[in-house]
Write a protein that holds these residues in place. Structure first.
Motif, PDB file in Angstrom:
ATOM      1  N   TRP A 103     109.293 -32.543  16.908  1.00 54.59           N
ATOM      2  CA  TRP A 103     108.940 -32.070  18.252  1.00 54.59           C
ATOM      3  C   TRP A 103     109.957 -32.533  19.285  1.00 54.59           C
ATOM      4  O   TRP A 103     110.391 -31.766  20.141  1.00 54.59           O
ATOM      5  CB  TRP A 103     107.544 -32.568  18.615  1.00 54.59           C
ATOM      6  CG  TRP A 103     107.077 -32.158  19.987  1.00 54.59           C
ATOM      7  CD1 TRP A 103     107.449 -32.704  21.184  1.00 54.59           C
ATOM      8  CD2 TRP A 103     106.168 -31.107  20.306  1.00 54.59           C
ATOM      9  NE1 TRP A 103     106.830 -32.065  22.221  1.00 54.59           N
ATOM     10  CE2 TRP A 103     106.038 -31.081  21.706  1.00 54.59           C
ATOM     11  CE3 TRP A 103     105.449 -30.195  19.542  1.00 54.59           C
ATOM     12  CZ2 TRP A 103     105.209 -30.173  22.348  1.00 54.59           C
ATOM     13  CZ3 TRP A 103     104.624 -29.288  20.181  1.00 54.59           C
ATOM     14  CH2 TRP A 103     104.504 -29.287  21.562  1.00 54.59           C
ATOM     15  N   ALA A 120     108.461 -25.601  19.090  1.00 56.18           N
ATOM     16  CA  ALA A 120     107.467 -25.856  20.126  1.00 56.18           C
ATOM     17  C   ALA A 120     107.991 -26.849  21.164  1.00 56.18           C
ATOM     18  O   ALA A 120     107.822 -26.669  22.377  1.00 56.18           O
ATOM     19  CB  ALA A 120     106.175 -26.367  19.496  1.00 56.18           C
ATOM     20  N   SER A 153     111.267 -25.165  23.097  1.00 53.28           N
ATOM     21  CA  SER A 153     110.956 -24.013  23.951  1.00 53.28           C
ATOM     22  C   SER A 153     110.054 -24.388  25.114  1.00 53.28           C
ATOM     23  O   SER A 153     110.072 -23.726  26.160  1.00 53.28           O
ATOM     24  CB  SER A 153     110.304 -22.904  23.118  1.00 53.28           C
ATOM     25  OG  SER A 153     109.093 -23.362  22.531  1.00 53.28           O
ATOM     26  N   SER A 154     109.245 -25.445  24.956  1.00 57.17           N
ATOM     27  CA  SER A 154     108.333 -25.835  26.037  1.00 57.17           C
ATOM     28  C   SER A 154     108.918 -26.887  26.969  1.00 57.17           C
ATOM     29  O   SER A 154     108.329 -27.179  28.018  1.00 57.17           O
ATOM     30  CB  SER A 154     107.027 -26.369  25.441  1.00 57.17           C
ATOM     31  OG  SER A 154     107.262 -27.560  24.704  1.00 57.17           O
ATOM     32  N   ASN A 158     111.600 -27.111  29.071  1.00 50.62           N
ATOM     33  CA  ASN A 158     111.906 -26.721  30.453  1.00 50.62           C
ATOM     34  C   ASN A 158     110.680 -26.198  31.188  1.00 50.62           C
ATOM     35  O   ASN A 158     110.585 -26.328  32.416  1.00 50.62           O
ATOM     36  CB  ASN A 158     113.023 -25.669  30.454  1.00 50.62           C
ATOM     37  CG  ASN A 158     114.387 -26.277  30.168  1.00 50.62           C
ATOM     38  OD1 ASN A 158     114.924 -27.040  30.966  1.00 50.62           O
ATOM     39  ND2 ASN A 158     114.940 -25.947  29.011  1.00 50.62           N
ATOM     40  N   ILE A 159     109.742 -25.617  30.449  1.00 49.30           N
ATOM     41  CA  ILE A 159     108.502 -25.159  31.087  1.00 49.30           C
ATOM     42  C   ILE A 159     107.716 -26.354  31.621  1.00 49.30           C
ATOM     43  O   ILE A 159     107.237 -26.349  32.762  1.00 49.30           O
ATOM     44  CB  ILE A 159     107.645 -24.368  30.080  1.00 49.30           C
ATOM     45  CG1 ILE A 159     108.375 -23.097  29.646  1.00 49.30           C
ATOM     46  CG2 ILE A 159     106.289 -24.022  30.683  1.00 49.30           C
ATOM     47  CD1 ILE A 159     107.641 -22.300  28.582  1.00 49.30           C
ATOM     48  N   ILE A 160     107.595 -27.387  30.806  1.00 46.80           N
ATOM     49  CA  ILE A 160     106.891 -28.599  31.244  1.00 46.80           C
ATOM     50  C   ILE A 160     107.597 -29.217  32.441  1.00 46.80           C
ATOM     51  O   ILE A 160     106.956 -29.640  33.419  1.00 46.80           O
ATOM     52  CB  ILE A 160     106.805 -29.609  30.082  1.00 46.80           C
ATOM     53  CG1 ILE A 160     105.942 -29.052  28.954  1.00 46.80           C
ATOM     54  CG2 ILE A 160     106.247 -30.945  30.563  1.00 46.80           C
ATOM     55  CD1 ILE A 160     105.946 -29.901  27.698  1.00 46.80           C
ATOM     56  N   ARG A 165     106.880 -26.930  35.552  1.00 46.25           N
ATOM     57  CA  ARG A 165     105.480 -26.917  35.993  1.00 46.25           C
ATOM     58  C   ARG A 165     105.049 -28.263  36.568  1.00 46.25           C
ATOM     59  O   ARG A 165     104.240 -28.308  37.507  1.00 46.25           O
ATOM     60  CB  ARG A 165     104.579 -26.536  34.821  1.00 46.25           C
ATOM     61  CG  ARG A 165     104.795 -25.119  34.317  1.00 46.25           C
ATOM     62  CD  ARG A 165     104.307 -24.078  35.321  1.00 46.25           C
ATOM     63  NE  ARG A 165     104.561 -22.719  34.876  1.00 46.25           N
ATOM     64  CZ  ARG A 165     103.760 -22.019  34.097  1.00 46.25           C
ATOM     65  NH1 ARG A 165     102.648 -22.584  33.648  1.00 46.25           N
ATOM     66  NH2 ARG A 165     104.057 -20.787  33.764  1.00 46.25           N
ATOM     67  N   VAL A 182     108.458 -34.297  30.128  1.00 43.68           N
ATOM     68  CA  VAL A 182     108.816 -33.766  28.822  1.00 43.68           C
ATOM     69  C   VAL A 182     108.896 -34.896  27.792  1.00 43.68           C
ATOM     70  O   VAL A 182     108.401 -34.787  26.663  1.00 43.68           O
ATOM     71  CB  VAL A 182     110.161 -33.018  28.895  1.00 43.68           C
ATOM     72  CG1 VAL A 182     110.571 -32.511  27.516  1.00 43.68           C
ATOM     73  CG2 VAL A 182     110.076 -31.870  29.888  1.00 43.68           C
ATOM     74  N   ILE A 208     114.801 -22.021  31.321  1.00 41.57           N
ATOM     75  CA  ILE A 208     113.593 -21.743  30.532  1.00 41.57           C
ATOM     76  C   ILE A 208     113.840 -20.587  29.568  1.00 41.57           C
ATOM     77  O   ILE A 208     113.562 -20.676  28.368  1.00 41.57           O
ATOM     78  CB  ILE A 208     112.402 -21.422  31.462  1.00 41.57           C
ATOM     79  CG1 ILE A 208     111.996 -22.667  32.256  1.00 41.57           C
ATOM     80  CG2 ILE A 208     111.216 -20.896  30.649  1.00 41.57           C
ATOM     81  CD1 ILE A 208     110.861 -22.421  33.226  1.00 41.57           C
ATOM     82  N   TRP A 222     114.347 -20.466  25.315  1.00 40.44           N
ATOM     83  CA  TRP A 222     113.643 -19.582  24.391  1.00 40.44           C
ATOM     84  C   TRP A 222     114.633 -18.866  23.468  1.00 40.44           C
ATOM     85  O   TRP A 222     114.385 -18.727  22.259  1.00 40.44           O
ATOM     86  CB  TRP A 222     112.820 -18.548  25.175  1.00 40.44           C
ATOM     87  CG  TRP A 222     111.493 -19.063  25.610  1.00 40.44           C
ATOM     88  CD1 TRP A 222     111.156 -19.550  26.833  1.00 40.44           C
ATOM     89  CD2 TRP A 222     110.310 -19.167  24.802  1.00 40.44           C
ATOM     90  NE1 TRP A 222     109.846 -19.955  26.849  1.00 40.44           N
ATOM     91  CE2 TRP A 222     109.300 -19.728  25.614  1.00 40.44           C
ATOM     92  CE3 TRP A 222     110.017 -18.848  23.482  1.00 40.44           C
ATOM     93  CZ2 TRP A 222     108.012 -19.973  25.142  1.00 40.44           C
ATOM     94  CZ3 TRP A 222     108.736 -19.086  23.008  1.00 40.44           C
ATOM     95  CH2 TRP A 222     107.752 -19.641  23.842  1.00 40.44           C
ATOM     96  N   SER A 271     115.985 -21.518  21.008  1.00 36.47           N
ATOM     97  CA  SER A 271     114.928 -21.946  20.094  1.00 36.47           C
ATOM     98  C   SER A 271     114.694 -20.893  19.022  1.00 36.47           C
ATOM     99  O   SER A 271     114.486 -21.217  17.848  1.00 36.47           O
ATOM    100  CB  SER A 271     113.625 -22.201  20.865  1.00 36.47           C
ATOM    101  OG  SER A 271     113.774 -23.262  21.780  1.00 36.47           O
TER     102      SER A 271
END
Length: 520
Positions: free
Chosen positions: A64, A193, A196-197, A199-201, A204, A211, A305, A309, A312
Motif C-alpha cells: 500500500w 489502491a 491512486s488514492s 493525491n486524492i487524500i 481532500r 497520506v 490526481i 491514476w 497506477s
C-alpha cells in the motif's frame, strides 16, 4: 567451461520417469537430515492455502505504502521545498540501506526462517512509517530521510522473508510460481489502491501528511496479519515435517541448521545469468515508475490526481494476469521465453516514451508497459529459485538480487535527478537513460535464449513441470557434479559475486557524493 556443457537429452524420446519411480531420499545438505521424505508428513493443501492467504494479506498491507512517495513527487517537492536531486536522494536513502544490510538480512532469514523475519521486520517498518508521517507533518526533509532509513530496515527483513516462506512450502514447477503470481497480483491491487488514492487524500484533507498517516494504519493491519502468520507457522512446524521437491527429492526447509558462506560464493552460474537480466529490466521498471506520475503530469498536462491514476493503471493494471503467468510457468516452464517477451516490450515502451513524446505516444507507452511489467517479478524470482541446486540458501540468493537492483537504482536515480534539474525539470533527456537500460535487458534476454540451446543449466529454465520430473536423471547428477567441481564454473560464480560487491561500493560512492555535494 566443459562443466557447463551437457548433451541435449531433454527431448521427448528420453526415458520418462514416473513419480512412483522417483527416489525421494533427502539430500543430507538440505538441513542436515538423514531421514527420507517417505517418512515425512507434508502439510495438506488447506494449510498451504492458509499460508498463501496470510502472506498475501501481509504483502497487500506493505505494498500500500510502496508507491505513495513517487505518486506525490510534485507535491513533496513543493511542500518540502526540495529539488529533483534532493528528491532522488530521498528515494535513494532507502536503496542505500538495502545495499548495506540486505545480504546480511538474507543470511539471517535463512537461519531463523521466513515467519520470524517477517515478524521482526514489520515492527521496524511500522516504526519507520510513523517517523516518515511525522516528518511529512513537520515538513522536515532530513527527518523524512531518517524515517525512510528506519523503515528500510524493516522492509529489508520482510522482502526476503515472504519468498523464503513460499520456497519452503512449494518446489519449482510444483506451485512456487503460482503462489508467487497470486501474492504479486494481490500486492499490485494494494499498491494501486495506495498510489491512486494518495493525491486524492492529500487534496481532500488539505495536508499531504495524511497520506502517510493512512499508510501507518495499513501497517498496523499488516502487523496483525504477521502475528497471525507467525502463530500459524509455529503450529504447522509442530504438526507437519515438511515436503520434498518431486523432481529431485530435495527436502524443502524454512530455516537451516548450518549456513555456509561457501554456498553463497559458489551459486550456480545460471543464477548469475538470471541476475544479469534482472539488473537491467527490474531497475528500468523501478526508476521509470518513480518518475512516471510527474512525467504524466507534464505530457498530458493534467493534475497530479489524474496523472497518478494513469501511472497506477500502467503499473498495476495487469494484476489479474500475474497469477495466470505463475500457473503457466509452473506447468509449461518457458521462463527464458518470458524474459525475452518482457525485455522486448519494456524496450518498446521506453522507445515510445523517449521519442514519441506526444500525449498519444506516452499513452501507448504506458499501455505497453502495463502488460510488460506483469512478466518481470514472477519470472525472475521463479527463475532464480529454479536455477539453484541448494534451496537452503534461497533467502541469501534473493537478497543478492535485491542488493544488486538497489545498487543500480541509486546510481541511476542520482544521475537522472541531476539530468532533470539541468533540463529545466523536463524528461526528454532522462528518458534516454531508460531506453539504454531497457535495451541492455533485451540483449541479455536474447543471449539467454541462445545459451539455452547449448547449456543444460539454462535449458532447465525452459522445462515444463512434467519434463523437469522426467529429467531427474540429469538434474541430480548436475547437482552432485556442481558440489564436487572446483573449476571454471565456480570461478565464474565467485567472479560475479565480486563484481556485485564492486557495483554496490560504486552505488555507495554515488549516494554519499550526492548527499555531500548535490552532484552526480
Amino acid at each position: 567451461m566443459t562443466e557447463m556443457l551437457e548433451p541435449n537429452r531433454d527431448d521427448a524420446s528420453g526415458p520418462a520417469i514416473e513419480k512412483t519411480q522417483i527416489n525421494t531420499t533427502v539430500s543430507p545438505q538440505s538441513d542436515g537430515a538423514s531421514e527420507s521424505t517417505e517418512n515425512l508428513q507434508p502439510p495438506p493443501l488447506s494449510w498451504k492455502l492458509g499460508a498463501i492467504v496470510l502472506v498475501t494479506a501481509i504483502g497487500f498491507g506493505s505494498q500500500w505504502s510502496s508507491g505513495i512517495t513517487s505518486a506525490m513527487k510534485t507535491t513533496i517537492k513543493k511542500e518540502m521545498k526540495v529539488n529533483n536531486k534532493q528528491f532522488a536522494l530521498l528515494e535513494a536513502s532507502e536503496d542505500f540501506m538495502v545495499t548495506v544490510l540486505m545480504l546480511f538480512s538474507g543470511f539471517i532469514t535463512d537461519k531463523i526462517g521466513g515467519a520470524s523475519a517477517i515478524l521482526y521486520g514489520n515492527i521496524l517498518y511500522s516504526v519507520g512509517s510513523i517517523l516518515v508521517a511525522g516528518a511529512a507533518q513537520t515538513r522536515s526533509y532530513r527527518f523524512m530521510i531518517g524515517g525512510r532509513v528506519i523503515r528500510a530496515l524493516g522492509d529489508i527483513a520482510t522482502q526476503v522473508a515472504q519468498y523464503k516462506v513460499f520456497s519452503s512450502w512449494f518446489a519449482p514447477g510444483n506451485g512456487f510460481a503460482s503462489t508467487l503470481g497470486f501474492e504479486l497480483g494481490i500486492g499490485k491491487i494494494g499498491a494501486f489502491a495506495g498510489k491512486s488514492s494518495a493525491n486524492i487524500i492529500a487534496k481532500r484533507t488539505g495536508d499531504f501528511a495524511w497520506v502517510f498517516w493512512v499508510a501507518v494504519f495499513m501497517n498496523l493491519f499488516t502487523n496483525v496479519m504477521t502475528v497471525v502468520f507467525y502463530w500459524f507457522t509455529k503450529i504447522a512446524n509442530k504438526r507437519f515435517h515438511g515436503t520434498a521437491d518431486p523432481a529431485t527429492g530435495e527436502r524443502l526447509v524454512e530455516k537451516s541448521k548450518k549456513l555456509e558462506l561457501r554456498k553463497v560464493l559458489e551459486l550456480p552460474w545460471g543464477f548469475w545469468a538470471v541476475m544479469a537480466f534482472s539488473m537491467f529490466q527490474t531497475s528500468t521498471s523501478i526508476v521509470f515508475l518513480q518518475n512516471a506520475t510527474e512525467l504524466a503530469e507534464q505530457r498530458f498536462k493534467t493534475s497530479s490526481i489524474v496523472a497518478a491514476w494513469y501511472t497506477s493503471t500502467a503499473q498495476y493494471a495487469g494484476f489479474f494476469f500475474v497469477p495466470l503467468l505463475g500457473v503457466f510457468l509452473d506447468l509449461f516452464g518457458q521462463r527464458i521465453s518470458s524474459m525475452v517477451v518482457c525485455g522486448t516490450l519494456i524496450f518498446t515502451s521506453m522507445l515510445l516514451v523517449c521519442f514519441a513524446n506526444t500525449p498519444k505516444g506516452t499513452a501507448a507507452s504506458f499501455g505497453i508497459f502495463a502488460f510488460a511489467n506483469c512478466f518481470g517479478p514472477t519470472t525472475i524470482i521463479d527463475s532464480i529459485r529454479t536455477s539453484m541446486f541448494d534451496p537452503s540458501v534461497f533467502g541469501t540468493a534473493y537478497a543478492l538480487k535485491i542488493t544488486m537492483n538497489n545498487a543500480v537504482n541509486i546510481i541511476v536515480r542520482v544521475i537522472t535527478g541531476v539530468i532533470q534539474d539541468q533540463s529545466d525539470n523536463k524528461y526528454d533527456r532522462v528518458t534516454i537513460v531508460y531506453v539504454a537500460l531497457a535495451g541492455a535487458s533485451v540483449a541479455v534476454s536474447f543471449l539467454l535464449a541462445f545459451g539455452c540451446w547449448i547449456f543444460i543449466d539454462l535449458r532447465q529454465l525452459q522445462w515444463s513441470r512434467k519434463l523437469r520430473i522426467a529429467r531427474r536423471d540429469i538434474l541430480v547428477p548436475r547437482k552432485e557434479a556442481f558440489n564436487k567441481a572446483s573449476g571454471a564454473t565456480k570461478k565464474i560464480s565467485i567472479g560475479c559475486f565480486g563484481a556485485l560487491l564492486i557495483l554496490t561500493c560504486g552505488s555507495w560512492c554515488a549516494y554519499f557524493w550526492g548527499v555531500a555535494t548535490g552532484n552526480n
